[in-house]
Design an enzyme around this catalytic site. Structure first.
Site, PDB file in Angstrom:
ATOM      1  N   TRP A 189       0.787  -1.396  -0.229  1.00  0.00           N
ATOM      2  CA  TRP A 189      -0.003   0.602  -0.007  1.00  0.00           C
ATOM      3  C   TRP A 189       0.841   1.094  -0.513  1.00  0.00           C
ATOM      4  O   TRP A 189       1.013   2.576  -0.442  1.00  0.00           O
ATOM      5  CB  TRP A 189      -1.225  -0.051   1.080  1.00  0.00           C
ATOM      6  N   LYS A 197     -11.666  -1.829   8.171  1.00  0.00           N
ATOM      7  CA  LYS A 197     -11.477  -2.513   8.929  1.00  0.00           C
ATOM      8  C   LYS A 197     -11.558  -2.391  11.009  1.00  0.00           C
ATOM      9  O   LYS A 197     -12.040  -3.686  11.418  1.00  0.00           O
ATOM     10  CB  LYS A 197      -9.578  -2.534   9.384  1.00  0.00           C
ATOM     11  N   ASP A 222      -1.260   6.532   6.674  1.00  0.00           N
ATOM     12  CA  ASP A 222      -2.369   5.382   6.273  1.00  0.00           C
ATOM     13  C   ASP A 222      -2.303   4.869   6.824  1.00  0.00           C
ATOM     14  O   ASP A 222      -1.926   3.758   7.602  1.00  0.00           O
ATOM     15  CB  ASP A 222      -1.800   4.993   4.630  1.00  0.00           C
TER      16      ASP A 222
END
Length: 364
Positions: free
Chosen positions: A105, A199, A175
């Site tokens: 990511w 999440k 992030d």
């Protein structure tokens, strides 16, 4: 409490939601708070929804101790859109953005930034197979950088920052999609924090952005309206129709976090859950092989391999038959992964521990 059997849900995202939240939403689904409407049906300009919206913002600020000089935004497009919005808004032609690469990511975020300006790698553990987080003194950046970007937890490789870098006057951008709300941290250390909700915060469809107000005022103004942080900050994330049901669910998850005792209690339970599974790996004499180095292990995503792919396939097949969901590793790396986000109960982790012990006994 529902008596219906629940799956042992270790999905990496969308992931488990607290049963109490799901049951509360079920009760309010058709008729929210006596309105005769579902949250999904009512206007985002109504006073009923406005209360839901602002309660979610205020709960998030309270739980994370967000300072007054920050805005909390509810956006869409996931972290993937933030990979683009951050450099679009803040990477000027005469500056550099420094990216710390710790997994897939962060690589994607770096790739997007290079489309808009000069982005460089401040540190990387790619050569080590992303098995660890860089040491803080390995991170190289300049005082005139636009920002330094990190990914706080790496879902695919199972690593997590235990301590965040001090970047001084250079804004630190993070992030935090996969570990926000899992432990206490100092928001004031960051210029921007962004996170997909799917999440630890709620269902997919909502993206949280926590951003310092002075940065919003410095951002690039020559952008499409919807891609400016200022557009959303000025309108309290109501410039266009927000994902109303997702925000309602997020607010209910935040209420659940408060009911659990806040972030300190959540962290303690997350440490307990992860330890059950890491202990099996560490005590297996190599039958299970953890990917992450011990000092960089994630409390959210526990990644491991078995001796060979055939044994892994058998492990995953038997686990599925036993009621475990989502234990496959990411398609890009294979292997196994147990995602133990906040809403995964302790009992599920104990059950997985016991299953892993038994599987090893049968196949050693």
């Amino acid at each position: 409490m529902s008596t219906n059997k629940r799956a042992y849900n270790f999905n990496a995202g969308p992931s488990a939601l607290p049963l109490e939240v799901l049951e509360r939403a079920q009760k309010e689904l058709v008729n929210y708070n006596g309105t005769g409407m579902s949250i999904m049906e009512m206007s985002h300009r109504s006073k009923e929804y406005d209360e839901v919206h602002n309660n979610a913002i205020n709960r998030l600020k309270k739980i994370l101790s967000v300072p007054d000089n920050y805005d909390v935004l509810f956006l869409q497009g996931g972290a993937s859109l933030q990979f683009t919005m951050v450099p679009m808004n803040f990477l000027t032609k005469d500056q550099t953005a420094s990216y710390v690469l710790t997994g897939s990511w962060s690589e994607k975020a770096y790739k997007e930034a290079k489309l808009f300006g000069n982005a460089v790698v401040a540190a990387s553990t790619k050569e080590n197979g992303y098995r660890n987080i860089p040491k803080l003194d390995e991170i190289q950046f300049n005082e005139n950088d636009a920002y330094v970007h990190i990914t706080s937890n790496n879902t695919i490789y199972g690593t997590q920052w235990k301590q965040f870098p001090n970047t001084g006057n250079v804004p630190l951008v993070a992030d935090m999609s996969s570990d926000i709300m899992s432990r206490p941290f100092d928001v004031s250390q960051f210029g921007i924090i962004y996170a997909g909700a799917q999440k630890n915060l709620g269902p997919s469809g909502v993206t949280i952005v926590i951003i310092r107000k002075d940065l919003i005022e410095k951002a690039n103004t020559e952008l499409p309206t919807m891609l400016k942080y200022k557009t959303h900050a000025d309108k309290n994330s109501l410039y266009n129709t927000p994902p109303t049901f997702g925000i309602y669910m997020l607010g209910e998850v935040l209420r659940w976090v408060e009911e659990q005792g806040g972030l300190e209690a959540i962290q303690k339970r997350n440490e307990e859950k992860a330890k059950y599974i890491y202990d099996v790996i560490d005590e297996s004499n190599g039958f299970y092989r953890g990917h992450a180095e011990p000092g960089s292990r994630s409390l959210m995503n526990i990644t491991f391999r078995l001796a060979d792919e055939e044994l892994e396939k058998q492990f995953l097949a038997e686990a599925k038959a036993a009621g475990f969901v989502g234990l496959n590793g990411h398609r890009s790396v294979g292997g196994c992964r147990a995602s133990t986000y906040n809403a995964v109960p302790v009992e599920a982790c104990i059950a997985l521990r016991d299953f892993m012990y038994e599987f090893q006994k049968k196949h050693q």
